[in-house]
Design an enzyme around this catalytic site. Sequence first.
Site, mmCIF file in Angstrom:
data_model
loop_
_atom_site.group_PDB
_atom_site.id
_atom_site.type_symbol
_atom_site.label_atom_id
_atom_site.label_comp_id
_atom_site.label_asym_id
_atom_site.label_seq_id
_atom_site.Cartn_x
_atom_site.Cartn_y
_atom_site.Cartn_z
ATOM 1 N N PHE A 4 -4.750 4.294 14.339
ATOM 2 C CA PHE A 4 -4.896 5.308 13.305
ATOM 3 C C PHE A 4 -6.038 4.880 12.405
ATOM 4 O O PHE A 4 -6.353 3.698 12.318
ATOM 5 C CB PHE A 4 -3.609 5.439 12.480
ATOM 6 N N ASN B 205 0.847 -1.189 0.000
ATOM 7 C CA ASN B 205 0.000 0.000 0.000
ATOM 8 C C ASN B 205 0.889 1.247 0.000
ATOM 9 O O ASN B 205 2.114 1.136 0.045
ATOM 10 C CB ASN B 205 -0.990 -0.020 1.165
ATOM 11 N N ASP C 288 -5.391 -5.645 5.169
ATOM 12 C CA ASP C 288 -6.522 -6.387 5.738
ATOM 13 C C ASP C 288 -6.516 -7.837 5.265
ATOM 14 O O ASP C 288 -7.045 -8.713 5.934
ATOM 15 C CB ASP C 288 -7.838 -5.716 5.333
ATOM 16 N N LYS D 52 -12.216 -1.826 18.470
ATOM 17 C CA LYS D 52 -10.833 -2.241 18.733
ATOM 18 C C LYS D 52 -10.431 -1.967 20.187
ATOM 19 O O LYS D 52 -9.265 -2.163 20.549
ATOM 20 C CB LYS D 52 -9.879 -1.539 17.777
HETATM 21 O O1 C5P Z 1 -9.782 -1.019 10.571
HETATM 22 P P1 C5P Z 1 -8.686 -0.204 10.012
HETATM 23 O O2 C5P Z 1 -7.706 -0.989 9.217
HETATM 24 O O3 C5P Z 1 -9.130 0.999 9.301
HETATM 25 O O4 C5P Z 1 -7.941 0.333 11.316
HETATM 26 C C1 C5P Z 1 -6.743 1.007 11.242
HETATM 27 C C2 C5P Z 1 -5.970 0.833 12.522
HETATM 28 O O5 C5P Z 1 -5.910 -0.549 12.856
HETATM 29 C C3 C5P Z 1 -4.528 1.264 12.391
HETATM 30 O O6 C5P Z 1 -4.082 1.727 13.628
HETATM 31 C C4 C5P Z 1 -3.824 -0.014 11.962
HETATM 32 O O7 C5P Z 1 -2.452 0.034 12.313
HETATM 33 C C5 C5P Z 1 -4.602 -1.061 12.746
HETATM 34 N N1 C5P Z 1 -4.734 -2.366 12.103
HETATM 35 C C6 C5P Z 1 -4.443 -3.493 12.820
HETATM 36 N N2 C5P Z 1 -4.541 -4.720 12.232
HETATM 37 C C7 C5P Z 1 -4.978 -4.843 10.992
HETATM 38 C C8 C5P Z 1 -5.340 -3.717 10.258
HETATM 39 C C9 C5P Z 1 -5.198 -2.474 10.839
HETATM 40 O O8 C5P Z 1 -4.053 -3.369 13.981
HETATM 41 N N3 C5P Z 1 -5.073 -6.052 10.466
#
Ligand code: C5P
Length: 393
Positions: free
Chosen positions: A321, A209, A275, A339
């Site tokens: 974030f 990304n 993701d 979260k």
């Molecule tokens: O749900 P989203 O990906 O938008 O959330 C972003 C936050 O979650 C960021 O702080 C990112 O570092 C964290 N994150 C995570 N594990 C993932 C995807 C995102 O901890 N698999």
Amino acid sequence: MTLSGKKIIIGITGGIAAYKTCDLIRKLIKLNADVRAVITPAAKKFVTETTLRTLTRNSVYCEQFDVPEWKPEHISLADSADLFLIVPASANTIGKMANGICDNLLTSLIAAFNKPVILAPAMNCNMWENSFVQENIVKLEKAGFYIIPPESGELACGYEGTGRLADIGKILEKALEILSKEKFLQGKKIIITAGGTKEPIDPVRYIGNRSSGKMGIALADAAYSFGADVTLVSTIKVDKPYKIINLSTAMEMLETVKNEFSQVDALIMAAAVADFRVNSTSDHKIKKGEKENITLELVKNPDILKEISKIKRDNQVLVGFCAESQDLIENAKKKIGSKNLDFIIANDISDKEIGFNSDYNAVTIIDKFMNEIKIDKTLKKELAKIILKEIFK
Ligand code: C5P
């Protein structure tokens, strides 16, 4: 602002910009600092000891073996000072410092000094661009020296280019920042993640990304400068004076963060974690052959923050974030709940001027009570300090 009670050593090396150092000394004296000038033998060609003695209202130090007291001069000077500025820093002195050479009072003093050092290099533009000089600068920066890079313009040697001593105001500002810095994160251990994960497809390709890691690295730099014991978990390779764990994938990041988390006070997840990952990666490079299309099956990565929130103690802080192009605040608030976060930093990625790869960002800091603090477009370096102050205030 007063610098009363602060002891500052000004190191001056042999370069034409040395005359500008006199102005810096005057400004520091006006703020009531105790200033000592230490000069290299070559600096005497550019600025006189009488000028420096009059401006600093103190003795001027140059000779290494001219020691009236029982304690060698460089040791007692180094012991008592709060900050060391080298203005201008010549390529020669930079080279010696980066290689541990102590052949005059100034270089010996630096080797014995364990508090902050600011270097303001000034030299001919070709010297500044010389690869050895650049390597030495990188080495010193990595060792924790503060470098104020030279500026571009007309140089005293008649060239146009980068090499002119940075503005004295800028050097003074950095000195004041360091001297007044609250070490409010002293004793705190913090993990900060940075960069986009790379999810392999085969030994050559990956799904990545556009995250540059700049925000996470700025947070790690700021936390370190505020006195924290920092671990940067990063997909981007950087040289810094704190602990760095480099990795690539979301699964590696989860494992690393999980291993480290029990010993820390806070986790700040600034990384852009994929993701999804490829379900079965190929051991060999996928050949295009006669295929017109291929299908990659993706499986969901675990959510690192969600996993960590299950083992989080009450006294640990979890910061996420959130990058969104629509309904930013609403989505960010939902994530605080899902979260189990203490804070979320919401980025609006629809504005091309900020965010990914930019040195700037504009964010809203939201806490678990849904209080919002909006911060307009700011340099990521500055934003990092604001975010840390809000989180740990
Ligand atoms: O749900 P989203 O990906 O938008 O959330 C972003 C936050 O979650 C960021 O702080 C990112 O570092 C964290 N994150 C995570 N594990 C993932 C995807 C995102 O901890 N698999």
